[in-house]
Scaffold this motif. Structure first.
Motif, PDB file in Angstrom:
ATOM      1  N   VAL A  86      42.865  17.375 -12.415  1.00 11.74           N
ATOM      2  CA  VAL A  86      41.809  16.358 -12.567  1.00 11.74           C
ATOM      3  C   VAL A  86      40.620  16.626 -11.643  1.00 11.74           C
ATOM      4  CG1 VAL A  86      43.395  14.583 -13.388  1.00 11.74           C
ATOM      5  CG2 VAL A  86      42.912  14.763 -10.934  1.00 11.74           C
ATOM      6  N   LEU A  87      40.623  17.753 -10.958  1.00 13.35           N
ATOM      7  CA  LEU A  87      39.507  18.102 -10.079  1.00 13.35           C
ATOM      8  C   LEU A  87      38.220  18.202 -10.899  1.00 13.35           C
ATOM      9  CD1 LEU A  87      38.614  19.067  -7.214  1.00 13.35           C
ATOM     10  CD2 LEU A  87      39.099  21.405  -7.987  1.00 13.35           C
ATOM     11  N   ASN A  88      37.185  17.453 -10.471  1.00 12.20           N
ATOM     12  CA  ASN A  88      35.941  17.459 -11.247  1.00 12.20           C
ATOM     13  C   ASN A  88      34.678  17.649 -10.412  1.00 12.20           C
ATOM     14  OD1 ASN A  88      35.030  14.762 -10.337  1.00 12.20           O
ATOM     15  ND2 ASN A  88      36.748  14.010 -11.558  1.00 12.20           N
ATOM     16  N   LYS A  89      34.841  17.707  -9.080  1.00 12.19           N
ATOM     17  CA  LYS A  89      33.653  17.891  -8.246  1.00 12.19           C
ATOM     18  C   LYS A  89      33.974  18.816  -7.073  1.00 12.19           C
ATOM     19  CE  LYS A  89      30.058  15.464  -5.648  1.00 12.19           C
ATOM     20  NZ  LYS A  89      29.567  14.140  -5.161  1.00 12.19           N
ATOM     21  N   VAL A  90      33.194  19.908  -6.959  1.00  9.81           N
ATOM     22  CA  VAL A  90      33.358  20.868  -5.869  1.00  9.81           C
ATOM     23  C   VAL A  90      31.984  21.211  -5.309  1.00  9.81           C
ATOM     24  CG1 VAL A  90      34.046  23.221  -5.251  1.00  9.81           C
ATOM     25  CG2 VAL A  90      35.496  21.854  -6.775  1.00  9.81           C
ATOM     26  N   VAL A  91      31.850  21.089  -3.978  1.00 11.18           N
ATOM     27  CA  VAL A  91      30.588  21.435  -3.313  1.00 11.18           C
ATOM     28  C   VAL A  91      30.882  22.445  -2.209  1.00 11.18           C
ATOM     29  CG1 VAL A  91      28.626  20.601  -1.969  1.00 11.18           C
ATOM     30  CG2 VAL A  91      29.590  19.170  -3.792  1.00 11.18           C
ATOM     31  N   ILE A  92      30.270  23.634  -2.358  1.00 13.78           N
ATOM     32  CA  ILE A  92      30.394  24.701  -1.365  1.00 13.78           C
ATOM     33  C   ILE A  92      28.973  25.002  -0.879  1.00 13.78           C
ATOM     34  CG2 ILE A  92      31.158  27.065  -0.923  1.00 13.78           C
ATOM     35  CD1 ILE A  92      33.054  26.733  -3.353  1.00 13.78           C
ATOM     36  N   PRO A  93      28.621  24.665   0.368  1.00 12.19           N
ATOM     37  CA  PRO A  93      27.223  24.715   0.808  1.00 12.19           C
ATOM     38  C   PRO A  93      26.603  26.102   0.896  1.00 12.19           C
ATOM     39  CG  PRO A  93      28.540  23.321   2.256  1.00 12.19           C
ATOM     40  CD  PRO A  93      29.490  24.075   1.393  1.00 12.19           C
ATOM     41  N   THR A  94      27.423  27.155   0.976  1.00 14.42           N
ATOM     42  CA  THR A  94      26.870  28.501   1.158  1.00 14.42           C
ATOM     43  C   THR A  94      27.142  29.391  -0.056  1.00 14.42           C
ATOM     44  OG1 THR A  94      26.991  30.513   2.491  1.00 14.42           O
ATOM     45  CG2 THR A  94      28.977  29.159   2.401  1.00 14.42           C
ATOM     46  N   LYS A  95      26.165  30.222  -0.385  1.00 16.96           N
ATOM     47  CA  LYS A  95      26.318  31.161  -1.495  1.00 16.96           C
ATOM     48  C   LYS A  95      27.052  32.426  -1.068  1.00 16.96           C
ATOM     49  CE  LYS A  95      21.763  33.318  -0.733  1.00 16.96           C
ATOM     50  NZ  LYS A  95      22.295  34.605  -0.224  1.00 16.96           N
ATOM     51  N   ASP A  96      27.259  32.605   0.245  1.00 17.04           N
ATOM     52  CA  ASP A  96      27.827  33.844   0.763  1.00 17.04           C
ATOM     53  C   ASP A  96      29.353  33.860   0.810  1.00 17.04           C
ATOM     54  OD1 ASP A  96      25.278  34.918   1.224  1.00 17.04           O
ATOM     55  OD2 ASP A  96      25.121  33.836   3.129  1.00 17.04           O
ATOM     56  N   VAL A  97      29.961  32.775   0.419  1.00 17.37           N
ATOM     57  CA  VAL A  97      31.418  32.709   0.461  1.00 17.37           C
ATOM     58  C   VAL A  97      32.034  33.707  -0.521  1.00 17.37           C
ATOM     59  CG1 VAL A  97      31.479  30.841  -1.245  1.00 17.37           C
ATOM     60  CG2 VAL A  97      33.420  31.159   0.296  1.00 17.37           C
ATOM     61  N   VAL A  98      33.116  34.364  -0.097  1.00 11.90           N
ATOM     62  CA  VAL A  98      33.849  35.291  -0.957  1.00 11.90           C
ATOM     63  C   VAL A  98      34.901  34.506  -1.726  1.00 11.90           C
ATOM     64  CG1 VAL A  98      35.351  37.318  -1.034  1.00 11.90           C
ATOM     65  CG2 VAL A  98      33.469  37.209   0.624  1.00 11.90           C
ATOM     66  N   MET A  99      34.787  34.530  -3.033  1.00  6.55           N
ATOM     67  CA  MET A  99      35.700  33.770  -3.889  1.00  6.55           C
ATOM     68  C   MET A  99      36.793  34.699  -4.411  1.00  6.55           C
ATOM     69  SD  MET A  99      34.320  30.684  -3.901  1.00  6.55           S
ATOM     70  CE  MET A  99      34.862  29.782  -5.362  1.00  6.55           C
ATOM     71  N   GLY A 100      38.045  34.304  -4.263  1.00  5.94           N
ATOM     72  CA  GLY A 100      39.154  35.085  -4.779  1.00  5.94           C
ATOM     73  C   GLY A 100      39.281  34.963  -6.286  1.00  5.94           C
ATOM     74  N   LYS A 101      40.349  35.497  -6.822  1.00  2.43           N
ATOM     75  CA  LYS A 101      40.601  35.475  -8.253  1.00  2.43           C
ATOM     76  C   LYS A 101      41.150  34.109  -8.674  1.00  2.43           C
ATOM     77  CE  LYS A 101      43.311  37.890 -11.785  1.00  2.43           C
ATOM     78  NZ  LYS A 101      44.349  38.928 -12.027  1.00  2.43           N
TER      79      LYS A 101
END
Length: 283
Positions: free
Chosen positions: A240-255
């Motif tokens: 049911v997760l519907n909102k995510v805020v990550i303030p930086t564009k430099d974060v490394v996102m996994g798979k």
């Protein structure tokens, strides 16, 4: 002659070793070498339902501070209903209160610096915990499947929450993170099915793989600007997760960070909005 001397030395060392442990009121104490301190564990036989571990004990005219609870010290002692720990306690050993299902409320004195792995593993009726402000890490599986625990406040000094620390704490609806936490380990909050909102501290740098996997009531997540890496499937099956805020564009996102999160159509990453595409298998 040498054999006699050796035998005498052996007897002296044996008597010294025996003198290092003693029992009082159903508890066994072991002297910490070189210190006026002892560790404590349960003697064989049933304990009273109200366990008060004293701050100080005396034996043969000498006073000792109780600073440690031994590994498996009270392993599976479900008869304990009320637990009072001494104000000078520094260390709680591995599996110290493993499956002590009678304990409901837990207050850790602020002297506690370290809790061993699985110390309160599957304490099914543990409802409230007050952690020590001096605690520096929450080790792996410390509170694994404490299924009645409803809320927790992480103190300032805690830098790392290790893998599966709160795994399957199914009643855990509120986690308050103080500034200081830098990493959340694999499955640290996995299957915490009552957790609804996460507002992470600015200090957070790393979220390991599957850290919040299968948090089936989680609606929103927000982290600070210093986040550097979010691991594989960190929020997998958060349905049911519907909102995510990550303030930086430099974060490394996994798979597959948001694998099987059908309600999350997009999320904020810095100033960018990232749209997500799901297949029918994700629904």
């Amino acid at each position: 002659m040498k054999r006699i001397v050796f035998f005498i030395c052996f007897l002296m060392s044996l008597s010294f070793a025996i003198a290092q442990t003693f029992s009082l009121n159903g508890l066994k104490y072991s002297v910490v070498e070189g210190k006026n301190e002892v560790s404590v564990s349960a003697e064989k036989g049933k304990l009273t339902k109200t366990l008060v571990i004293p701050t100080e004990v005396s034996f043969e005219g000498k006073d000792y501070l109780v600073t440690r609870i031994e590994d498996k010290g009270f392993y599976m002692r479900s008869e304990i209903k009320e637990l009072t720990l001494p104000d000078c306690l520094v260390y709680i050993g591995k599996k110290a209160f493993y499956m002590c299902n009678g304990i409901v409320d837990l207050i850790l004195p602020h002297s506690v610096l370290s809790i061993g792995e699985e110390a309160f593993f599957m304490c099914k009726n543990l409802t409230t915990i007050s952690l020590s402000n001096s605690l520096q890490m929450i080790k792996q599986r410390t509170f694994w499947s404490c299924s009645s625990l409803s809320k927790i406040k992480i103190p300032n000094e805690v830098k790392r929450i290790e893998r599966e620390a709160f795994f399957a704490c199914s009643a855990l609806g509120s986690v308050e993170f103080a500034e200081g936490v830098e990493s959340v380990g694999r499955l640290a909050f996995g299957s915490c099915s009552s957790l609804m909102n996460l507002d992470m501290p600015v200090s957070l740098v790393v979220i390991e793989e599957q850290a919040f996997w299968n948090c089936s009531s989680l609606l929103s997540f927000k982290c600070g600007e210093y986040i550097d890496r979010i691991g594989d499937s960190a929020f997998g099956q958060c349905s049911v997760l519907n909102k995510v805020v990550i303030p930086t564009k430099d974060v490394v996102m996994g798979k597959d960070v948001f694998e099987f999160c059908p309600e999350l159509k997009s999320y904020k990453k810095g100033e960018e909005t990232i749209k997500l595409i799901f297949t029918l298998e994700d629904i």
